[in-house]
Write a protein that holds these residues in place. Structure first.
Motif, PDB file in Angstrom:
ATOM      1  N   SER A 108     -17.811 -46.499 -77.959  1.00  0.00           N
ATOM      2  CA  SER A 108     -17.495 -45.667 -76.799  1.00  0.00           C
ATOM      3  C   SER A 108     -18.748 -45.305 -76.015  1.00  0.00           C
ATOM      4  N   ALA A 109     -19.869 -45.144 -76.706  1.00  0.00           N
ATOM      5  CA  ALA A 109     -21.168 -44.885 -76.080  1.00  0.00           C
ATOM      6  C   ALA A 109     -22.198 -45.784 -76.753  1.00  0.00           C
ATOM      7  N   ASP A 110     -23.296 -46.021 -76.071  1.00  0.00           N
ATOM      8  CA  ASP A 110     -24.288 -46.984 -76.531  1.00  0.00           C
ATOM      9  C   ASP A 110     -24.728 -46.706 -77.968  1.00  0.00           C
ATOM     10  N   GLN A 111     -24.449 -47.689 -78.840  1.00  0.00           N
ATOM     11  CA  GLN A 111     -24.850 -47.664 -80.244  1.00  0.00           C
ATOM     12  C   GLN A 111     -24.169 -46.560 -81.049  1.00  0.00           C
ATOM     13  N   TYR A 112     -23.082 -46.015 -80.532  1.00  0.00           N
ATOM     14  CA  TYR A 112     -22.308 -45.012 -81.279  1.00  0.00           C
ATOM     15  C   TYR A 112     -20.992 -45.656 -81.704  1.00  0.00           C
ATOM     16  N   PRO A 113     -20.839 -45.986 -82.996  1.00  0.00           N
ATOM     17  CA  PRO A 113     -19.749 -46.857 -83.442  1.00  0.00           C
ATOM     18  C   PRO A 113     -18.392 -46.162 -83.601  1.00  0.00           C
ATOM     19  N   THR A 169     -15.712 -48.327 -85.003  1.00  0.00           N
ATOM     20  CA  THR A 169     -15.672 -49.682 -84.461  1.00  0.00           C
ATOM     21  C   THR A 169     -16.085 -50.748 -85.476  1.00  0.00           C
ATOM     22  N   GLY A 170     -16.872 -50.370 -86.472  1.00  0.00           N
ATOM     23  CA  GLY A 170     -17.316 -51.345 -87.460  1.00  0.00           C
ATOM     24  C   GLY A 170     -16.313 -51.592 -88.565  1.00  0.00           C
ATOM     25  N   THR A 171     -15.556 -50.547 -88.943  1.00  0.00           N
ATOM     26  CA  THR A 171     -14.612 -50.674 -90.050  1.00  0.00           C
ATOM     27  C   THR A 171     -13.156 -50.637 -89.608  1.00  0.00           C
ATOM     28  N   ALA A 172     -12.923 -50.205 -88.373  1.00  0.00           N
ATOM     29  CA  ALA A 172     -11.562 -50.009 -87.833  1.00  0.00           C
ATOM     30  C   ALA A 172     -10.785 -48.972 -88.625  1.00  0.00           C
ATOM     31  N   GLU A 173     -11.489 -48.063 -89.289  1.00  0.00           N
ATOM     32  CA  GLU A 173     -10.835 -47.004 -90.050  1.00  0.00           C
ATOM     33  C   GLU A 173     -10.626 -45.769 -89.190  1.00  0.00           C
ATOM     34  N   LEU A 174      -9.620 -44.972 -89.564  1.00  0.00           N
ATOM     35  CA  LEU A 174      -9.358 -43.713 -88.885  1.00  0.00           C
ATOM     36  C   LEU A 174     -10.531 -42.759 -89.099  1.00  0.00           C
ATOM     37  N   VAL A 175     -10.969 -42.114 -88.009  1.00  0.00           N
ATOM     38  CA  VAL A 175     -12.059 -41.151 -88.106  1.00  0.00           C
ATOM     39  C   VAL A 175     -11.712 -39.909 -87.284  1.00  0.00           C
ATOM     40  N   ASN A 176     -12.501 -38.848 -87.518  1.00  0.00           N
ATOM     41  CA  ASN A 176     -12.377 -37.659 -86.673  1.00  0.00           C
ATOM     42  C   ASN A 176     -13.365 -37.794 -85.518  1.00  0.00           C
ATOM     43  N   TYR A 177     -13.499 -36.743 -84.717  1.00  0.00           N
ATOM     44  CA  TYR A 177     -14.368 -36.838 -83.544  1.00  0.00           C
ATOM     45  C   TYR A 177     -15.845 -36.831 -83.888  1.00  0.00           C
ATOM     46  N   ALA A 178     -16.176 -36.552 -85.137  1.00  0.00           N
ATOM     47  CA  ALA A 178     -17.558 -36.694 -85.607  1.00  0.00           C
ATOM     48  C   ALA A 178     -17.795 -38.075 -86.202  1.00  0.00           C
ATOM     49  N   LEU A 186      -5.954 -37.773 -86.843  1.00  0.00           N
ATOM     50  CA  LEU A 186      -5.941 -36.612 -85.968  1.00  0.00           C
ATOM     51  C   LEU A 186      -4.653 -36.482 -85.167  1.00  0.00           C
ATOM     52  N   GLY A 187      -3.788 -37.482 -85.248  1.00  0.00           N
ATOM     53  CA  GLY A 187      -2.636 -37.549 -84.354  1.00  0.00           C
ATOM     54  C   GLY A 187      -2.855 -38.670 -83.359  1.00  0.00           C
ATOM     55  N   TRP A 188      -2.082 -38.655 -82.278  1.00  0.00           N
ATOM     56  CA  TRP A 188      -2.240 -39.709 -81.284  1.00  0.00           C
ATOM     57  C   TRP A 188      -2.281 -39.122 -79.875  1.00  0.00           C
ATOM     58  N   SER A 189      -2.948 -39.824 -78.983  1.00  0.00           N
ATOM     59  CA  SER A 189      -2.962 -39.474 -77.564  1.00  0.00           C
ATOM     60  C   SER A 189      -2.071 -40.447 -76.822  1.00  0.00           C
ATOM     61  N   ALA A 190      -0.991 -39.953 -76.250  1.00  0.00           N
ATOM     62  CA  ALA A 190      -0.073 -40.818 -75.508  1.00  0.00           C
ATOM     63  C   ALA A 190      -0.750 -41.387 -74.259  1.00  0.00           C
ATOM     64  N   LEU A 191      -1.603 -40.604 -73.605  1.00  0.00           N
ATOM     65  CA  LEU A 191      -2.296 -41.105 -72.426  1.00  0.00           C
ATOM     66  C   LEU A 191      -3.246 -42.243 -72.787  1.00  0.00           C
ATOM     67  N   ASP A 192      -3.991 -42.068 -73.875  1.00  0.00           N
ATOM     68  CA  ASP A 192      -4.905 -43.129 -74.305  1.00  0.00           C
ATOM     69  C   ASP A 192      -4.144 -44.404 -74.638  1.00  0.00           C
ATOM     70  N   ALA A 352     -25.358 -31.668 -75.604  1.00  0.00           N
ATOM     71  CA  ALA A 352     -24.172 -30.849 -75.864  1.00  0.00           C
ATOM     72  C   ALA A 352     -23.723 -30.157 -74.572  1.00  0.00           C
ATOM     73  N   PRO A 353     -22.406 -30.073 -74.356  1.00  0.00           N
ATOM     74  CA  PRO A 353     -21.274 -30.395 -75.230  1.00  0.00           C
ATOM     75  C   PRO A 353     -20.807 -31.845 -75.164  1.00  0.00           C
ATOM     76  N   TYR A 354     -21.550 -32.732 -74.525  1.00  0.00           N
ATOM     77  CA  TYR A 354     -21.362 -34.185 -74.527  1.00  0.00           C
ATOM     78  C   TYR A 354     -20.198 -34.698 -73.687  1.00  0.00           C
ATOM     79  N   PHE A 355     -19.336 -33.821 -73.177  1.00  0.00           N
ATOM     80  CA  PHE A 355     -18.256 -34.295 -72.312  1.00  0.00           C
ATOM     81  C   PHE A 355     -17.801 -33.142 -71.428  1.00  0.00           C
ATOM     82  N   ILE A 356     -17.637 -33.428 -70.132  1.00  0.00           N
ATOM     83  CA  ILE A 356     -17.176 -32.398 -69.202  1.00  0.00           C
ATOM     84  C   ILE A 356     -16.247 -33.028 -68.162  1.00  0.00           C
ATOM     85  N   TYR A 357     -15.503 -32.163 -67.494  1.00  0.00           N
ATOM     86  CA  TYR A 357     -14.682 -32.565 -66.360  1.00  0.00           C
ATOM     87  C   TYR A 357     -15.311 -31.951 -65.101  1.00  0.00           C
ATOM     88  N   SER A 358     -15.906 -32.786 -64.260  1.00  0.00           N
ATOM     89  CA  SER A 358     -16.386 -32.314 -62.960  1.00  0.00           C
ATOM     90  C   SER A 358     -15.221 -32.451 -61.990  1.00  0.00           C
TER      91      SER A 358
END
Length: 457
Positions: A108-113, A169-178, A186-192, A352-358
């Motif tokens: 999702s971000a450079d070198q962040y799997p 991305t390397g293991t295709a395993e379920l992860v949390n936001y960390a 965590l559940g699912w995002s219908a929009l995603d 931090a906080p690493y994501f915002i809505y402008s």
């Protein structure tokens, strides 16, 4: 080879084209005839089946505010600029650097799997755009998309129903936001997921040979779990277990609805912007705002993101063209009034906080910058690369050209395009992400070919 055999060999392509025509026909029909608050019976519609309606009611007054908005003419396609190819190469470098060779998923971000279905959808759009721009050939594009589709057809799902909100991305395993493994998810995002569904439709249309792989993904996922009575339904873990919540506000909801319609899903309420539309004046422009709360806490956010995706991928409908025009013109007007370059949307941050809505309007005020949790953080407003390139491809005004010219020096040939410039001090927001680089590629492909969903390769 006989005509009959040719038909058999082309059956998957023919089926997709029929579904695409039906889905687009439904979009057009809804655009012309959508009541303010349609009252359907509880839908049991499945792909290819229409919803049922009771008598229509009057349209709300809010939508009339946009009658005075003259849609900006779309920029001429087929008129790429000399610098477009070098800009596109910079964006494609990001995907060369961040694609896992085994799973086919992209960071999702450079070198962040880690990734989400939204960002995986962005990757699919990037691959198709790169092919259209001649950065890769069709065989390479199909190989990349095929590898990712194979993973999506076999990944472990949340509660054996739908993709989790995040994957390694390397293991295709379920992860949390960390990006730490989590057993249930965590559940699912219908929009995603809807964005991913739309991206698979584009992939199938561009590369008919991938149709069986797309079908395998669709069979693996239980998409009926995220559709109810014409609405998109997300799954969230609460104190009492799984909670199902309606997802999608004005802008995002209609974009996601179009994606799901391509596979015949009933999206009548998700596509209906009018039922929850309120209008806020921002710098003389009527801005579409959802009257529902973000996360049931904060007044909803209006950003550029879903409108530029709609235009680049599907081509505007009459309503989204007016909405997008007003949202763009408010940003140009702010620049004219203040001298501050303005191209705002949701953005990653390099701290931090690493994501915002402008926002154009958000949290109850114009030009508010909001965190996901609903806190205000105007100091992190970013002049975003993706929004600048997208508006420039769609509308091609003197202002959009100025935006792109100002941001062009940020491109890094070794990493890709960063998010943009912090408005407060002009420093670089150095986060380098899938979404920004995918939008740059989609914008440049649009300038060369028009909307992605209407391109015949």
């Amino acid at each position: 080879m006989s005509f009959r055999q040719n038909l058999i060999n082309a059956r998957s392509h023919i089926i997709f084209l029929v579904a695409l025509a039906c889905g687009l026909g439904l979009v057009i029909s809804l655009e012309k005839n959508m009541p303010a608050e349609p009252t359907p019976t509880r839908s049991t519609a499945r792909p290819g089946q229409p919803a049922e309606f009771s008598a229509p009611v009057a349209r709300p007054a809010a939508i009339a505010s946009f009658d005075a908005v003259t849609p900006l003419p779309l920029a001429h396609t087929g008129a790429s600029r000399p610098e477009d190819l070098s800009h596109a190469r910079i964006a494609w470098t990001y995907f060369e650097n961040n694609t896992d060779p085994v799973t086919g998923l992209v960071n999702s971000a450079d070198q962040y799997p880690s990734t989400t279905m939204w960002e995986t959808g962005s990757y699919f759009i990037a691959v198709i755009s790169a092919d259209l721009l001649g950065l890769i050939d069709s065989d390479a594009a199909q190989d990349r998309l095929g590898r990712a589709l194979d993973t999506l057809a076999t990944i472990r799902l949340f509660d054996d129903m739908l993709p989790n909100k995040a994957y390694h991305t390397g293991t295709a395993e379920l992860v949390n936001y960390a990006n730490q493994p989590v057993e249930r998810g965590l559940g699912w995002s219908a929009l995603d997921i809807a964005r991913m569904v739309g991206a698979m439709a584009h992939a199938q249309n561009s590369y008919p040979a991938l149709s069986p792989k797309v079908a395998a993904v669709m069979d693996h996922w239980d998409l009926d779990q995220m559709v109810d009575s014409g609405q998109l339904i997300g799954g969230n873990i609460g104190e009492n277990g799984l909670r199902r919540d309606q997802e999608g506000r004005v802008g995002y909801g209609q974009y996601a609805a179009k994606a799901m319609m391509l596979f015949g899903y009933d999206m009548v309420h998700a596509y209906d912007a009018e039922a929850h539309l309120m209008v806020k004046d921002v710098d003389g422009q009527p801005i579409p705002v959802d009257d529902r709360l973000h996360r049931n806490v904060t007044p909803a956010f209006t950003v550029s993101e879903p409108y530029v995706f709609d235009g680049l991928e599907f081509g505007f409908d009459a309503r989204s063209h007016r909405f997008a025009t007003a949202i763009y013109q408010a940003q140009e007007t702010r620049w004219r009034d203040t001298g501050q370059l303005t191209a705002v949307s949701e953005s990653h941050l390099d701290e931090a906080p690493y994501f915002i809505y402008s926002t154009i309007w958000g949290g109850g005020a114009p030009w508010a910058v909001m965190t996901f949790q609903g806190d205000r953080l105007d100091s992190k407003r970013t002049v975003t690369v993706k929004t600048a390139f997208a508006w420039d491809a769609l509308f091609g005004t003197d202002y959009t050209r100025e935006l792109v010219t100002a941001l062009s020096p940020l491109g890094d040939p070794d990493r890709g395009w960063p998010e943009g410039l912090y408005e407060a001090d002009g420093s670089t927001n150095g986060s380098v992400t899938t979404n920004t680089n995918a939008v740059v590629l989609a914008a440049l492909a649009f300038r060369a070919n028009g909307p992605l969903g209407r391109v015949d390769q």
